[in-house]
Design an enzyme around this catalytic site. Sequence first.
Site, PDB file in Angstrom:
ATOM      1  N   SER A 150      66.057  93.342  40.365  1.00 37.35           N
ATOM      2  CA  SER A 150      65.484  92.704  39.189  1.00 37.35           C
ATOM      3  C   SER A 150      64.053  93.189  39.035  1.00 37.35           C
ATOM      4  CB  SER A 150      65.490  91.179  39.349  1.00 37.35           C
ATOM      5  OG  SER A 150      64.728  90.551  38.328  1.00 37.35           O
ATOM      6  N   TYR A 166      63.437  84.006  44.755  1.00 40.14           N
ATOM      7  CA  TYR A 166      64.175  85.029  44.017  1.00 40.14           C
ATOM      8  C   TYR A 166      63.375  86.328  43.956  1.00 40.14           C
ATOM      9  CZ  TYR A 166      66.697  87.256  40.154  1.00 40.14           C
ATOM     10  OH  TYR A 166      67.403  88.133  39.371  1.00 40.14           O
TER      11      TYR A 166
END
Length: 263
Positions: A150, A166
Site C-alpha cells: 500500500s 497497517y
Amino acid sequence: MTRTITELFDLKGRTALVTGGSRGLGLQIAQALGEAGAKLMLTARKPDELEEAVQTLQAQGIDARWIAADCAREDDIQRLVSETLQRLGDIDILVNNAGAAWGAPAEDHPLEAWDKVMNLNVRGYFVLSQAIGKACMIPRRRGSIINVASIAGLGGNPPDMRTIAYNTSKGAVINFTRALAAEWGRYGIRVNAICPGFFPSKMTRGTLQAMGEERLAAHAPLNRLGDDEDLKGVAVLFASDAGKHITGQWLAVDGGVSAVVGG
C-alpha cells in the site's frame, strides 16, 4: 525469434493462487490473471463470498476454484497449499493480498489488534511464500510472487486516519519483497509488490464516509480514486513473461498521490 507483446502477456498454462481473492482488490487481480489465461485458486475466510466470486469468474469463461482458509493461521496455510497442489498442480503465481487493518490512536492502540494486523499482513505473507517456494517454485526454478502492499507503507497518513499498525505492516511488506527477491532470484523466482492508493473497494464504508470520496480524490493529481480496472495491468505485467526481468520492485497505483511532496 522474439515474442509478440500478446505472447509475453499470455498466462495460458499457468496457475495462480490469490489470497483475499473473494472481493475487492484481490478479486480484481484474480480476474485480470484469469482473463490472461491463468487457472485460478481463490482463498479467503468466508465460503459464501468465495463461491459467489468463483461463479462470477466461471460465467466469464475463467477456470476458477476456491478453498476457504485463514492466512493468519499456519495450519490453514499448509492445508491451502496442499489442497491447491492436489487439485491444480504446481503454482506458478502467488498473490499475497489477504490483509487486515485497525484504526486507533497510537497511544491507545490495543496490542492484540497490533498483533492481528502484523500476523496476517506480514507473517502470513512469509509463511505462505515459504511454503509455496519449498513445495514447487524452488524445485522448478520459476515463479512469480506478487505482494499487495500500500502507499501507506511509504510514509505516514493524515493524522485523522490513525492506522499505525497497517502502515507499519505495509512498510514491512515492501522490504520483505526486496529481501525475498534478492534471495530467491537465484531460483528464477521474481518477487514484486503493488502499492495501491485509495480504492473504495479496499476501504471500509466508515473510512470513506469520514474522509469523503471527493476529499480523498483531491489528494491525487489525477483527481480520482482507483477503480475496478486499475490494478489489472500491473498484476499481469508482474505475473507474466512481460515482466521477466523485473524483481524486487514496488509500483504505486495511486493516481499520483505518492508523487506529491507531503501527499
